[in-house]
Design an enzyme around this catalytic site. Sequence first.
Site, PDB file in Angstrom:
ATOM      1  N   SER A  27       0.820  -1.226   0.000  1.00 27.97           N
ATOM      2  CA  SER A  27       0.000   0.000   0.000  1.00 27.97           C
ATOM      3  C   SER A  27       0.844   1.262   0.000  1.00 27.97           C
ATOM      4  CB  SER A  27      -0.870   0.078   1.261  1.00 27.97           C
ATOM      5  OG  SER A  27      -1.709  -1.007   1.386  1.00 27.97           O
ATOM      6  N   HIS A  58      -3.565   0.749  -4.600  1.00 26.99           N
ATOM      7  CA  HIS A  58      -3.037  -0.466  -5.242  1.00 26.99           C
ATOM      8  C   HIS A  58      -3.343  -0.370  -6.740  1.00 26.99           C
ATOM      9  CE1 HIS A  58      -2.372  -2.944  -1.524  1.00 26.99           C
ATOM     10  NE2 HIS A  58      -3.143  -1.997  -1.047  1.00 26.99           N
ATOM     11  N   HIS A  80      -5.541  -9.417  -1.839  1.00 24.25           N
ATOM     12  CA  HIS A  80      -5.687  -9.698  -0.416  1.00 24.25           C
ATOM     13  C   HIS A  80      -6.805 -10.699  -0.181  1.00 24.25           C
ATOM     14  CE1 HIS A  80      -3.955  -5.591  -0.667  1.00 24.25           C
ATOM     15  NE2 HIS A  80      -3.264  -5.966   0.393  1.00 24.25           N
ATOM     16  N   TYR A  82      -8.771 -10.501   2.260  1.00 22.11           N
ATOM     17  CA  TYR A  82      -9.953  -9.771   2.741  1.00 22.11           C
ATOM     18  C   TYR A  82     -10.804  -9.218   1.596  1.00 22.11           C
ATOM     19  CZ  TYR A  82      -7.068  -5.518   2.154  1.00 22.11           C
ATOM     20  OH  TYR A  82      -6.268  -4.540   1.657  1.00 22.11           O
ATOM     21  N   GLU A  83     -10.260  -9.213   0.384  1.00 20.96           N
ATOM     22  CA  GLU A  83     -11.082  -8.815  -0.765  1.00 20.96           C
ATOM     23  C   GLU A  83     -11.975  -9.968  -1.221  1.00 20.96           C
ATOM     24  OE1 GLU A  83      -8.758  -6.158  -3.736  1.00 20.96           O
ATOM     25  OE2 GLU A  83      -7.244  -7.263  -2.601  1.00 20.96           O
ATOM     26  N   ALA A 110       2.503  -2.676   4.325  1.00 20.41           N
ATOM     27  CA  ALA A 110       2.272  -1.732   5.422  1.00 20.41           C
ATOM     28  C   ALA A 110       1.802  -2.554   6.613  1.00 20.41           C
ATOM     29  CB  ALA A 110       1.220  -0.714   5.024  1.00 20.41           C
ATOM     30  N   MET A 207      -2.108  -7.454   6.868  1.00 21.07           N
ATOM     31  CA  MET A 207      -3.145  -8.298   6.244  1.00 21.07           C
ATOM     32  C   MET A 207      -2.699  -8.887   4.912  1.00 21.07           C
ATOM     33  SD  MET A 207      -6.301  -5.698   6.923  1.00 21.07           S
ATOM     34  CE  MET A 207      -6.451  -4.783   8.475  1.00 21.07           C
ATOM     35  N   SER A 208      -1.407  -9.090   4.756  1.00 21.01           N
ATOM     36  CA  SER A 208      -0.936  -9.600   3.458  1.00 21.01           C
ATOM     37  C   SER A 208       0.311 -10.450   3.662  1.00 21.01           C
ATOM     38  CB  SER A 208      -0.612  -8.414   2.531  1.00 21.01           C
ATOM     39  OG  SER A 208       0.491  -7.685   3.022  1.00 21.01           O
ATOM     40  N   ASN A 231       1.887   2.787  11.638  1.00 19.91           N
ATOM     41  CA  ASN A 231       1.076   3.246  12.794  1.00 19.91           C
ATOM     42  C   ASN A 231       1.332   2.336  13.981  1.00 19.91           C
ATOM     43  OD1 ASN A 231      -0.602   1.379  10.834  1.00 19.91           O
ATOM     44  ND2 ASN A 231      -1.394   1.026  12.899  1.00 19.91           N
ATOM     45  N   HIS A 243      -7.174   4.056   7.084  1.00 19.06           N
ATOM     46  CA  HIS A 243      -6.406   3.638   5.908  1.00 19.06           C
ATOM     47  C   HIS A 243      -5.648   4.827   5.325  1.00 19.06           C
ATOM     48  CE1 HIS A 243      -5.243   1.218   2.522  1.00 19.06           C
ATOM     49  NE2 HIS A 243      -5.956   1.913   1.657  1.00 19.06           N
TER      50      HIS A 243
HETATM   51  N1  HPA Z   1      -3.171  -3.610  11.458  1.00 17.62           N
HETATM   52  C1  HPA Z   1      -3.302  -4.414  10.383  1.00 17.62           C
HETATM   53  N2  HPA Z   1      -2.866  -4.091   9.186  1.00 17.62           N
HETATM   54  C2  HPA Z   1      -2.255  -2.903   9.040  1.00 17.62           C
HETATM   55  C3  HPA Z   1      -2.093  -2.013  10.115  1.00 17.62           C
HETATM   56  C4  HPA Z   1      -2.572  -2.409  11.390  1.00 17.62           C
HETATM   57  O1  HPA Z   1      -2.463  -1.670  12.392  1.00 17.62           O
HETATM   58  N3  HPA Z   1      -1.448  -0.921   9.639  1.00 17.62           N
HETATM   59  C5  HPA Z   1      -1.217  -1.155   8.320  1.00 17.62           C
HETATM   60  N4  HPA Z   1      -1.708  -2.346   7.954  1.00 17.62           N
END
Ligand code: HPA
Length: 268
Positions: A27, A58, A80, A82-83, A110, A207-208, A231, A243
């Site tokens: 990302s 993306h 992903h 989750y998609e 990320a 998540m990847s 973060n 996001h």
């Molecule tokens: N959690 C899950 N996936 C992420 C995060 C997070 O805090 N930050 C960026 N991708």
Amino acid sequence: MTVAGAVAAVRERLGDLEPRVAVVLGSGLGGLAEGVPRPVRIPYQDVPGFPTPQVAGHAGELVAGELEGVPVILQSGRFHLYEGHAPDTAALAVRAFAELGVEILIVTNAAGGLQPTFRIPTLMLIADHLNLMWRNPLIGPVVEGEERFPDMAVPYDRELRELARRVAREAGIRLEEGVYAGVLGPSYETPAEIEMLRRAGADAVGMSTVPEVVAARARGVRVLGISSITNRAAGLSAEPLSHQEVLEAGRQLAADLEVVVRGVVRGL
Ligand code: HPA
């Protein structure tokens, strides 16, 4: 699954180019693709089996060419779970890269930071992962060229990690190191989940990446993984997570990430 179809379509577009290294761009990390001179751009709609990505940030294309004089193929936009994609769709590009002769996979993503000593935003070398997606792209019949039970004792290559550390050190770039927990998402974690992940040994959560790395290791492809820790994970910061914030911090780290990736490619 259609590895052969994807490989044939990509090979035809590549012509004489034989990529040695593949880079999966996470990302907001698509900038590297702009730095390839005379790129061969292959939109996903031209590759059988590749869905068109829907997530902002993306792009949805393969970009092949030379980076630091090394033939590479970059994946801008990943699939992903989750998609709603199956794990073998998430791993399709990596399987195709391996068939095309790629020996080294550099995955970027990320991720949220759990390790309290991290100064965020920062880059993190992935030392190991926890597959908490409860999915695996190797489930089902063994795909030709893969093992049924691949060893995962060293998922992230030691030499490549050493090289990445050296490149970062020489460039004055802070590169933390830790364990990446791969979760399904797409909701961010709760504070209780983050506490659980922390106790399980995770330093970062995202998540990847896990499906791609599993497929790469099943084919003997060496892997380097770098997370952009964008973060603090849930419950570790007073701010709600968005996001947009993840994309913005990803952009802040992009220049450093590019320096590390280029340095690693140059040093191979
Ligand atoms: N959690 C899950 N996936 C992420 C995060 C997070 O805090 N930050 C960026 N991708």
